[in-house]
Design a protein around this motif. Structure first.
Motif, mmCIF file in Angstrom:
data_model
loop_
_atom_site.group_PDB
_atom_site.id
_atom_site.type_symbol
_atom_site.label_atom_id
_atom_site.label_comp_id
_atom_site.label_asym_id
_atom_site.label_seq_id
_atom_site.Cartn_x
_atom_site.Cartn_y
_atom_site.Cartn_z
ATOM 1 N N VAL A 169 1.435 -1.189 -0.103
ATOM 2 C CA VAL A 169 -0.335 -0.478 -0.344
ATOM 3 C C VAL A 169 0.813 1.023 -0.206
ATOM 4 C CG1 VAL A 169 -1.387 1.138 1.383
ATOM 5 C CG2 VAL A 169 -1.852 -0.997 1.364
ATOM 6 N N PHE A 170 2.303 0.996 1.030
ATOM 7 C CA PHE A 170 2.788 1.873 0.988
ATOM 8 C C PHE A 170 3.300 2.560 -0.221
ATOM 9 C CE2 PHE A 170 2.937 2.628 6.155
ATOM 10 C CZ PHE A 170 1.933 2.964 5.855
ATOM 11 N N THR A 177 3.731 9.586 -6.171
ATOM 12 C CA THR A 177 3.616 10.639 -5.000
ATOM 13 C C THR A 177 4.515 11.109 -4.623
ATOM 14 O OG1 THR A 177 3.197 10.231 -2.918
ATOM 15 C CG2 THR A 177 0.979 10.568 -4.320
ATOM 16 N N ASN A 178 5.736 10.085 -4.762
ATOM 17 C CA ASN A 178 6.834 10.059 -3.922
ATOM 18 C C ASN A 178 7.347 10.627 -2.678
ATOM 19 O OD1 ASN A 178 9.996 9.915 -3.659
ATOM 20 N ND2 ASN A 178 10.534 12.101 -4.361
ATOM 21 N N SER A 179 5.746 10.129 -2.228
ATOM 22 C CA SER A 179 5.515 11.116 -0.438
ATOM 23 C C SER A 179 5.126 9.744 -0.121
ATOM 24 C CB SER A 179 4.898 12.141 -0.260
ATOM 25 O OG SER A 179 3.627 12.045 -0.873
ATOM 26 N N LEU A 180 4.012 9.985 1.108
ATOM 27 C CA LEU A 180 3.521 8.954 2.013
ATOM 28 C C LEU A 180 1.696 10.152 2.950
ATOM 29 C CD1 LEU A 180 5.416 6.388 3.799
ATOM 30 C CD2 LEU A 180 3.694 5.994 1.710
ATOM 31 N N SER A 181 1.063 9.363 2.651
ATOM 32 C CA SER A 181 0.225 10.335 3.395
ATOM 33 C C SER A 181 -1.246 9.617 3.979
ATOM 34 C CB SER A 181 -1.770 10.266 2.005
ATOM 35 O OG SER A 181 -1.928 9.504 1.422
ATOM 36 N N VAL A 185 -2.133 5.565 5.188
ATOM 37 C CA VAL A 185 -1.690 4.849 6.340
ATOM 38 C C VAL A 185 -3.513 3.762 6.437
ATOM 39 C CG1 VAL A 185 -1.932 5.490 8.546
ATOM 40 C CG2 VAL A 185 -0.136 6.387 7.649
ATOM 41 N N VAL A 186 -4.539 4.805 6.242
ATOM 42 C CA VAL A 186 -5.821 3.891 6.519
ATOM 43 C C VAL A 186 -5.603 2.848 5.801
ATOM 44 C CG1 VAL A 186 -7.755 4.144 5.955
ATOM 45 C CG2 VAL A 186 -6.837 6.284 7.049
ATOM 46 N N LEU A 187 -5.077 2.555 4.321
ATOM 47 C CA LEU A 187 -5.459 1.322 3.581
ATOM 48 C C LEU A 187 -4.375 0.249 4.765
ATOM 49 C CD1 LEU A 187 -5.928 3.045 0.180
ATOM 50 C CD2 LEU A 187 -7.352 1.579 2.235
ATOM 51 N N PHE A 188 -3.025 0.895 4.759
ATOM 52 C CA PHE A 188 -1.747 0.152 5.355
ATOM 53 C C PHE A 188 -2.707 -0.771 6.605
ATOM 54 C CE2 PHE A 188 0.723 -0.731 8.942
ATOM 55 C CZ PHE A 188 1.470 -1.184 8.334
#
Length: 313
Positions: A169-170, A177-181, A185-188
């Protein structure tokens, strides 16, 4: 001869060099655990659509999937190398390539290291360094933390070891996006809470195998009734977490509607399994694999909804 050294009936004893090329190629492919990879890619690609709020570049999807296949395949090969002693004693794993002799342990280890290095370089060059580090981290977590440490030591092995299975997922989000959001985190967390009730029904089915080799899967340690209760608990948390994307503003109406319907169907199966376990049913009457198979359908449809939602907003 010890129990671990014994070889089940029907297992090949000839060296790998005596095998046809096609059979050998198939065996190396089996080392990657392709069915597991299917599930991992199923969570990767839809997240890319959500991150892009539409269709991500096709080349990026292909690059991410190829890199993900190599990374997860390397992790699977390391797992088979490390578990080859117990695999030969379990019915579910007795035909794996290292057990049958189709692939030698040395060949398996070289194959695993090659895929691990190749996947990291692939992600770094063709996707981005963040995705490369996340991919390598997932591989190391699965091999070192889960396979080498948790699996044979604690009944919580699947709970914490499942973190490795959440990392796609990450990786899918970061590849775009070359980032996280917070959406990632929710889908993780959805996959984190999905993993135990997904795998525990299977471990209930093959409980005797795990007991024979001394792996403390939860059904071996606490029994089916307690496991079924844990499945219901994790299921409620999973469904609740799956609905968080909407109030956080990452989806429109379609995803939460799908998540709610799928969640209700999941809970129905989880409660049915708990009722059968509490009634003391065993064997075919327990029907534990109903939830296992449904869990795969649930994850598939939930992440399809993740991919479709941006087009309906």
């Amino acid at each position: 001869m010890t129990a671990v050294e014994s070889r089940p009936a029907g297992v090949l004893t000839e060296g790998p060099g005596h095998r046809p090329f096609g059979a050998r190629a198939k065996a190396f492919f089996a080392l990657t655990k392709p069915r597991v990879i299917e599930l991992l890619l199923l969570t990767t690609v839809p997240v890319m659509f959500l991150a892009a709020q539409g269709v991500p570049p096709l080349w990026l999807v292909v690059a991410t999937c190829v890199g993900g296949f190599m990374s997860a395949g390397g992790a699977g090969a390391f797992n088979m190398y490390l578990d080859r002693d117990i695999d030969r004693l379990m019915g579910r794993t007795s035909q794996r390539p290292l057990v049958t002799g189709m692939v030698s342990p040395r060949e398996c280890l070289v194959f695993a290291y090659t895929l691990a290095v190749a996947s990291t370089v692939w992600f770094w060059v063709l996707v981005n360094p963040l995705s490369a580090m996340l991919s390598l981290g997932a591989l190391l977590f699965y091999v070192v933390v889960y396979t080498m440490w948790l699996k044979r030591r604690t009944a919580q092995n699947i709970v914490w070891g499942g973190i490795a299975g959440c990392m796609p997922v990450f990786i899918g989000w970061s590849s775009v996006t070359n980032s996280l959001s917070w959406a990632a985190v929710v889908l993780f967390l959805v996959i984190f809470f999905w993993t135990p009730p997904h795998y525990w029904p299977l471990s209930m089915k093959v409980r005797e195998d795990y007991e024979r080799v001394g792996v403390p899967m939860l059904p071996v340690v606490v029994g089916n009734k307690a496991v079924a209760g844990q499945i219901v608990l994790y299921s409620w948390v999973m469904v609740g977490v799956s609905l968080l994307l909407w109030p956080l503003g990452y989806t429109g109406w379609f995803y939460p509607a799908a998540a709610l319907v799928l969640g209700v169907l999941w809970l129905k199966e989880a409660y049915a399994l708990r009722a059968r376990a509490r009634a003391g049913l065993t064997g075919a009457k327990l029907k534990e694999m109903r939830l296992f198979h449904w869990s795969i359908t649930y994850a598939s449809l939930l992440f399809v909804a993740v991919a479709v939602d941006p087009f309906l907003r």
